[in-house]
Design a protein around this motif. Structure first.
Motif, PDB file in Angstrom:
ATOM      1  N   MET A  83       0.983  -1.069   0.102  1.00  0.00           N
ATOM      2  CA  MET A  83       0.016  -0.035   0.154  1.00  0.00           C
ATOM      3  C   MET A  83       0.918   1.304   0.201  1.00  0.00           C
ATOM      4  N   LYS A  84       0.705   2.269  -1.077  1.00  0.00           N
ATOM      5  CA  LYS A  84       1.414   3.327  -0.912  1.00  0.00           C
ATOM      6  C   LYS A  84       1.232   4.369   0.191  1.00  0.00           C
ATOM      7  N   LYS A  85       2.025   5.048   0.400  1.00  0.00           N
ATOM      8  CA  LYS A  85       1.656   6.227   1.543  1.00  0.00           C
ATOM      9  C   LYS A  85       1.411   7.621   0.980  1.00  0.00           C
ATOM     10  N   PHE A  86       0.608   8.174   1.263  1.00  0.00           N
ATOM     11  CA  PHE A  86       0.389   9.398   0.716  1.00  0.00           C
ATOM     12  C   PHE A  86       0.173  10.579   2.046  1.00  0.00           C
ATOM     13  N   PRO A  87       0.370  11.653   1.777  1.00  0.00           N
ATOM     14  CA  PRO A  87       0.236  12.709   3.158  1.00  0.00           C
ATOM     15  C   PRO A  87      -1.168  12.655   3.620  1.00  0.00           C
ATOM     16  N   ILE A  88      -1.186  12.558   4.819  1.00  0.00           N
ATOM     17  CA  ILE A  88      -2.521  12.408   5.588  1.00  0.00           C
ATOM     18  C   ILE A  88      -2.763  13.995   5.788  1.00  0.00           C
ATOM     19  N   LYS A  89      -4.177  14.139   5.413  1.00  0.00           N
ATOM     20  CA  LYS A  89      -4.538  15.694   5.660  1.00  0.00           C
ATOM     21  C   LYS A  89      -5.390  15.893   7.029  1.00  0.00           C
ATOM     22  N   PHE A  90      -4.519  15.971   7.934  1.00  0.00           N
ATOM     23  CA  PHE A  90      -5.101  16.121   9.312  1.00  0.00           C
ATOM     24  C   PHE A  90      -5.920  17.106   9.389  1.00  0.00           C
ATOM     25  N   GLU A  91      -5.938  18.308   8.769  1.00  0.00           N
ATOM     26  CA  GLU A  91      -6.884  19.420   8.942  1.00  0.00           C
ATOM     27  C   GLU A  91      -8.165  18.960   8.398  1.00  0.00           C
ATOM     28  N   ASN A  92      -8.517  17.789   7.723  1.00  0.00           N
ATOM     29  CA  ASN A  92      -9.742  17.902   7.019  1.00  0.00           C
ATOM     30  C   ASN A  92     -10.674  16.941   8.187  1.00  0.00           C
ATOM     31  N   VAL A  93     -10.184  16.610   9.537  1.00  0.00           N
ATOM     32  CA  VAL A  93     -11.135  15.901  10.385  1.00  0.00           C
ATOM     33  C   VAL A  93     -11.977  16.781  10.927  1.00  0.00           C
ATOM     34  N   PRO A  94     -13.359  16.524  10.505  1.00  0.00           N
ATOM     35  CA  PRO A  94     -14.407  17.362  11.062  1.00  0.00           C
ATOM     36  C   PRO A  94     -14.109  17.522  12.759  1.00  0.00           C
ATOM     37  N   PRO A  95     -14.478  18.914  13.263  1.00  0.00           N
ATOM     38  CA  PRO A  95     -14.346  18.843  14.692  1.00  0.00           C
ATOM     39  C   PRO A  95     -15.143  18.065  15.611  1.00  0.00           C
ATOM     40  N   VAL A  96     -16.193  17.590  15.260  1.00  0.00           N
ATOM     41  CA  VAL A  96     -17.154  16.948  16.061  1.00  0.00           C
ATOM     42  C   VAL A  96     -16.456  15.345  16.195  1.00  0.00           C
ATOM     43  N   ILE A  97     -15.769  14.914  15.315  1.00  0.00           N
ATOM     44  CA  ILE A  97     -14.948  13.767  15.340  1.00  0.00           C
ATOM     45  C   ILE A  97     -13.632  13.792  16.123  1.00  0.00           C
ATOM     46  N   ARG A  98     -12.913  15.191  15.747  1.00  0.00           N
ATOM     47  CA  ARG A  98     -11.561  15.446  16.529  1.00  0.00           C
ATOM     48  C   ARG A  98     -11.693  15.481  17.741  1.00  0.00           C
ATOM     49  N   ASP A  99     -13.064  15.960  18.258  1.00  0.00           N
ATOM     50  CA  ASP A  99     -13.402  16.146  19.936  1.00  0.00           C
ATOM     51  C   ASP A  99     -13.339  14.869  20.658  1.00  0.00           C
ATOM     52  N   GLU A 100     -13.501  13.885  19.981  1.00  0.00           N
ATOM     53  CA  GLU A 100     -13.419  12.462  20.657  1.00  0.00           C
ATOM     54  C   GLU A 100     -12.302  11.943  21.110  1.00  0.00           C
ATOM     55  N   ASN A 101     -12.342  10.998  22.296  1.00  0.00           N
ATOM     56  CA  ASN A 101     -11.054  10.457  22.526  1.00  0.00           C
ATOM     57  C   ASN A 101     -10.976   9.075  22.182  1.00  0.00           C
TER      58      ASN A 101
ATOM     59  N   THR B 167      -7.465   8.905   6.315  1.00  0.00           N
ATOM     60  CA  THR B 167      -6.669   9.899   5.316  1.00  0.00           C
ATOM     61  C   THR B 167      -6.876  11.238   5.270  1.00  0.00           C
ATOM     62  N   GLY B 168      -7.942  11.792   5.522  1.00  0.00           N
ATOM     63  CA  GLY B 168      -8.316  13.148   5.285  1.00  0.00           C
ATOM     64  C   GLY B 168      -8.354  13.589   3.901  1.00  0.00           C
ATOM     65  N   LYS B 169      -8.446  12.638   2.860  1.00  0.00           N
ATOM     66  CA  LYS B 169      -8.717  12.885   1.629  1.00  0.00           C
ATOM     67  C   LYS B 169     -10.214  12.734   1.207  1.00  0.00           C
ATOM     68  N   ALA B 170     -10.920  13.872   1.732  1.00  0.00           N
ATOM     69  CA  ALA B 170     -12.117  14.142   1.578  1.00  0.00           C
ATOM     70  C   ALA B 170     -12.822  14.282   0.250  1.00  0.00           C
ATOM     71  N   ILE B 171     -14.120  13.873   0.029  1.00  0.00           N
ATOM     72  CA  ILE B 171     -14.628  13.783  -1.074  1.00  0.00           C
ATOM     73  C   ILE B 171     -15.440  15.329  -1.193  1.00  0.00           C
ATOM     74  N   ASN B 172     -15.129  16.175  -2.249  1.00  0.00           N
ATOM     75  CA  ASN B 172     -15.942  17.552  -2.504  1.00  0.00           C
ATOM     76  C   ASN B 172     -17.343  17.268  -2.213  1.00  0.00           C
ATOM     77  N   GLY B 173     -17.778  18.069  -1.178  1.00  0.00           N
ATOM     78  CA  GLY B 173     -19.299  18.189  -0.866  1.00  0.00           C
ATOM     79  C   GLY B 173     -19.720  17.499   0.132  1.00  0.00           C
ATOM     80  N   TYR B 174     -18.600  16.566   0.647  1.00  0.00           N
ATOM     81  CA  TYR B 174     -18.742  15.506   1.947  1.00  0.00           C
ATOM     82  C   TYR B 174     -17.577  15.880   3.023  1.00  0.00           C
ATOM     83  N   GLU B 175     -17.344  17.046   3.247  1.00  0.00           N
ATOM     84  CA  GLU B 175     -16.310  17.339   3.969  1.00  0.00           C
ATOM     85  C   GLU B 175     -16.652  17.362   5.417  1.00  0.00           C
ATOM     86  N   SER B 176     -18.108  17.330   5.674  1.00  0.00           N
ATOM     87  CA  SER B 176     -18.513  17.391   7.168  1.00  0.00           C
ATOM     88  C   SER B 176     -19.662  16.528   7.582  1.00  0.00           C
ATOM     89  N   LEU B 177     -19.999  16.473   8.782  1.00  0.00           N
ATOM     90  CA  LEU B 177     -21.076  15.537   9.404  1.00  0.00           C
ATOM     91  C   LEU B 177     -22.427  16.456   9.528  1.00  0.00           C
TER      92      LEU B 177
END
Length: 173
Positions: free
Chosen positions: A1-19, A163-173
């Motif tokens: 499996m090839k590696k590609f940069p993770i787009k951490f900034e794309n994690v929706p805040p509501v998911i990011r807030d979970e432990n 991965t953070g490779k969000a699909i356009n139009g589906y970047e949030s919950l």
């Protein structure tokens, strides 16, 4: 499996807030690559043991691209989220997603991203229901990659590599 940069900034805040965060590594088991979760302390994590999970911030800080393949989100009982994994629905060369998968994506309209293999997509949705063992169903569609088309749904006891490779139009919950 090839590696590609993770787009951490794309994690929706509501998911990011979970432990519910872990790190993961690709480990070969019986000749097959497997995504194995690890705690931020370097020991294996469990998708059923919250003491092995951490905050999003801790997972990002401890992530080391030389050691880990990525970070992952663990679905927990009564955690408020479900994960839908659509396997074998994306052609990794063309990037095209099959019609059957688009119907699922549009139906649930959650945070949706390309999977680490780039042959599928993962969807996070708000959910208060619980599915005892999850759902794993093959889809009677032509394969567009080495993965067999299928749908998996989990509410607890599993994790999704992020991965953070969000699909356009589906970047949030």
């Amino acid at each position: 499996m090839k590696k590609f940069p993770i787009k951490f900034e794309n994690v929706p805040p509501v998911i990011r807030d979970e432990n519910n965060w872990v790190l993961w590594k690709n480990i070969i088991r019986k000749g097959k690559s497997t995504k194995v979760p690890f705690s931020v302390y370097g020991v294996p994590a469990s998708s059923t043991d919250p003491s092995t999970w951490s905050t999003y911030e801790s997972a990002v800080i401890r992530f080391d691209a030389a050691t880990h393949a990525g970070i992952g989100f663990v679905f927990r009982e009564a955690g408020g989220f479900a994960g839908i994994d659509l396997d074998g629905c994306r052609n990794p060369e063309s990037g095209l997603i099959e019609d059957w998968a688009w119907k699922v994506i549009e139906r649930f309209h959650g945070y949706t991203e390309i999977s680490p293999s780039e042959t599928g997509v993962k969807i996070w949705i708000p959910c208060s229901a619980s599915i005892a063992k999850g759902i794993n169903q093959k889809v009677n569609q032509a394969a567009v990659s080495e993965k067999t088309p299928g749908i998996e749904i989990y509410t607890h006891g599993r994790y999704f590599a992020f991965t953070g490779k969000a699909i356009n139009g589906y970047e949030s919950l």
